[in-house]
Design a protein around this motif. Structure first.
Motif, PDB file in Angstrom:
ATOM      1  N   LEU A 286       0.827  -1.206   0.000  1.00 49.10           N
ATOM      2  CA  LEU A 286       0.000   0.000   0.000  1.00 49.10           C
ATOM      3  C   LEU A 286       0.863   1.259   0.000  1.00 49.10           C
ATOM      4  O   LEU A 286       0.535   2.260  -0.652  1.00 49.10           O
ATOM      5  N   GLY A 287       1.985   1.205   0.729  1.00 46.36           N
ATOM      6  CA  GLY A 287       2.894   2.344   0.752  1.00 46.36           C
ATOM      7  C   GLY A 287       3.476   2.619  -0.622  1.00 46.36           C
ATOM      8  O   GLY A 287       3.558   3.776  -1.056  1.00 46.36           O
ATOM      9  N   LEU A 288       3.870   1.563  -1.337  1.00 42.80           N
ATOM     10  CA  LEU A 288       4.421   1.729  -2.677  1.00 42.80           C
ATOM     11  C   LEU A 288       3.361   2.223  -3.660  1.00 42.80           C
ATOM     12  O   LEU A 288       3.643   3.060  -4.536  1.00 42.80           O
ATOM     13  N   VAL A 289       2.148   1.721  -3.513  1.00 41.65           N
ATOM     14  CA  VAL A 289       1.063   2.165  -4.391  1.00 41.65           C
ATOM     15  C   VAL A 289       0.820   3.660  -4.213  1.00 41.65           C
ATOM     16  O   VAL A 289       0.593   4.399  -5.189  1.00 41.65           O
ATOM     17  N   SER A 290       0.863   4.135  -2.974  1.00 38.92           N
ATOM     18  CA  SER A 290       0.630   5.561  -2.723  1.00 38.92           C
ATOM     19  C   SER A 290       1.684   6.422  -3.401  1.00 38.92           C
ATOM     20  O   SER A 290       1.364   7.508  -3.909  1.00 38.92           O
ATOM     21  N   PHE A 291       2.952   5.933  -3.428  1.00 37.80           N
ATOM     22  CA  PHE A 291       4.006   6.698  -4.123  1.00 37.80           C
ATOM     23  C   PHE A 291       3.691   6.818  -5.601  1.00 37.80           C
ATOM     24  O   PHE A 291       3.815   7.897  -6.198  1.00 37.80           O
ATOM     25  N   TRP A 292       3.270   5.704  -6.202  1.00 39.70           N
ATOM     26  CA  TRP A 292       3.008   5.701  -7.646  1.00 39.70           C
ATOM     27  C   TRP A 292       1.672   6.352  -7.999  1.00 39.70           C
ATOM     28  O   TRP A 292       1.285   6.392  -9.166  1.00 39.70           O
ATOM     29  N   ILE A 293       1.005   6.874  -7.006  1.00 44.27           N
ATOM     30  CA  ILE A 293      -0.180   7.706  -7.260  1.00 44.27           C
ATOM     31  C   ILE A 293       0.214   9.184  -7.212  1.00 44.27           C
ATOM     32  O   ILE A 293      -0.033   9.936  -8.153  1.00 44.27           O
ATOM     33  N   TRP A 294       0.853   9.612  -6.105  1.00 45.11           N
ATOM     34  CA  TRP A 294       1.109  11.046  -5.945  1.00 45.11           C
ATOM     35  C   TRP A 294       2.213  11.554  -6.871  1.00 45.11           C
ATOM     36  O   TRP A 294       2.106  12.674  -7.404  1.00 45.11           O
ATOM     37  N   TYR A 295       3.260  10.733  -7.090  1.00 45.93           N
ATOM     38  CA  TYR A 295       4.377  11.238  -7.897  1.00 45.93           C
ATOM     39  C   TYR A 295       3.989  11.405  -9.378  1.00 45.93           C
ATOM     40  O   TYR A 295       4.203  12.481  -9.956  1.00 45.93           O
ATOM     41  N   PRO A 296       3.403  10.397 -10.033  1.00 40.68           N
ATOM     42  CA  PRO A 296       2.956  10.611 -11.420  1.00 40.68           C
ATOM     43  C   PRO A 296       1.918  11.719 -11.540  1.00 40.68           C
ATOM     44  O   PRO A 296       1.885  12.451 -12.534  1.00 40.68           O
TER      45      PRO A 296
END
Length: 447
Positions: A286-296
């Motif tokens: 879930l932590g990794l998914v959140s990164f790939w949401i906010w950064y892109p």
């Protein structure tokens, strides 16, 4: 009164170092940790590779005093016959005891508050530059600021993995996920697994993953013999393609460091997909998914694709400074090929590390790694205390004739490049053939 204890010899202890039959000794008492290995917070690598011997120094380094009370449930009734500690081990343990009495392991100062405020400022400035500025230059600077934000976030993640920075374990765990997974896109569980292995096996060509960068880099001609990586559980083959890349490694070092972040992405995701017992797997994902949401999403706010690529390139390249720092501390230090031992753990940590000399006002830049020797000897010590204990470590080294290697940031870079250059020139020796490679032959054939 007759001694009713049951004793085994050091040789008999060595027979218990296989999965399912793992014994270790701490201060002469023998413990059966066969079933605990899967639950060990530091991963199975340290226990699997240090089993069958005395591990007192490593245990003292990585575990607080409160941990000793849990050892008795693993005690199997045996003691090591003729147990003794070397003089350097005795002095080292005295230092740990003194630092504990002084409360240095608990005094974390305000460095983390300042660092987090600095991180928040960098992040806010980067976002502001994207959303509120129109010039290409402002967007480029925003990418650089994001890269510096990731560096500081990486330092905090490193500290969170070594000791409890926050007030409670839950808050500490939340901070781990936030700074590593959510903000950096790096799997914290993978990093901790790898970093613990590095600390236990500092500068071992076969066991230390931070020296295992084939086919891109090798730090010694000893790697030309195709060593086995006990971290990756595979053979590191020095073939003709590797020879070609290594031959120019002193030129490719800095460019590769600029994209090393991508390599970390790949390794951390491979770790999640492996058969290893990954703790808190759902949280990590879930932590990794959140990164790939906010950064892109943030990148998409830029006006065109050329500026988006520029921003991603700038933000990913700047953390290369941090990856260079990781290498400076060890690439030019003493390396070895041998099974891991518990009775020379201190000597290996000191000999395999290099300190970076810098004024105290530059400590923020190095994140504590400028005191690499101190950090390896006392990994639970907050970074704000490393400068204070440095004189004691120097005295320990002087007393026992151990090297205390230290260099400026520029000299450390020069030492690292020279180490890579020496190995590169040795790799170019065509009198030591490997399997044919057309690229190698085309570049190195002389008319």
């Amino acid at each position: 009164m007759a001694d009713s204890r049951k004793y085994i010899t050091s040789e008999e202890l060595k027979n218990h170092k296989k999965p399912g039959d793992l014994w270790i000794a701490i201060q002469g008492k023998v413990y059966d940790i066969s079933n605990w290995v899967k639950e060990h917070p530091g991963g199975d690598f340290p226990l699997l590779n240090l089993a069958g011997q005395d591990v007192t120094d490593a245990f003292v380094a990585y575990h607080p005093a409160t941990t000793w009370q849990y050892l008795d449930k693993f005690f199997n009734g045996f003691y090591v016959e003729n147990y003794f500690a070397s003089e350097v081990s005795k002095d080292y343990r005295k230092l740990v005891s003194e630092f504990t009495k002084l409360g240095l392991f608990e005094k974390k100062g305000h460095v983390y508050l300042f660092t987090m405020c600095f991180m928040a400022m960098l992040f806010a400035m980067s976002v502001y530059g994207i959303l509120c500025c129109q010039t290409v230059f402002a967007h480029l600077i925003s990418g650089g600021l994001m890269g510096f934000f990731w560096i500081q976030s990486g330092w905090i993640s490193h500290d969170l993995g070594h000791y409890q920075v926050m007030r409670t374990r839950r808050l500490n765990r939340f901070a781990q996920l936030l700074t590593a997974n959510c903000l950096n896109g790096i799997n914290f569980a993978w990093w901790k697994w790898r970093h613990n292995s590095h600390h236990i096996a500092c500068n071992s060509l076969e066991y230390d993953p931070d020296l295992q960068h084939m086919p891109l880099f090798v730090v010694s001609s000893k790697c030309f013999n195709s060593l086995t990586s006990y971290y990756y559980n595979k053979k590191m083959t020095f073939d003709s393609f590797t020879r070609f890349l290594v031959s120019y490694q002193h030129w490719t070092f800095y460019p590769v460091m600029c994209v090393a972040r991508i390599i970390m992405f790949v390794e951390s995701y491979i770790f999640l997909l492996s058969k290893k017992n990954v703790p808190h797997l759902v949280q990590e994902l879930l932590g990794l998914v959140s990164f790939w949401i906010w950064y892109p999403l943030l990148v998409s706010c830029l006006p065109n694709w050329s500026e988006r690529i520029m921003f991603v390139f700038a933000s990913s390249t700047v953390p290369g400074i941090q990856h260079v720092q990781f290498c400076l501390n060890h690439f030019s230090s003493k390396i070895y090929i041998a099974p891991l031992k518990g009775n020379d753990w201190i000597e290996k940590q000191i000999g395999g590390s290099l300190d970076i000399s810098c004024p105290s006002w530059m400590d923020w830049f190095h994140g504590g790694l400028q005191f690499q020797i101190e950090h390896h000897l006392f990994p639970r010590l907050p970074r704000c205390q490393l400068r204070k204990v440095s004189p004691f470590v120097k005295d320990l080294c002087n007393k026992h004739g151990l090297p205390y290697n230290c260099a400026s940031f520029l000299n450390a870079n020069a030492l690292t490049i020279n180490t890579l250059r020496v190995a590169a020139l040795q790799a170019r020796d065509l009198t030591k053939p490997v399997r044919n490679n057309l690229v190698w032959e085309a570049v190195n054939t002389h008319a």
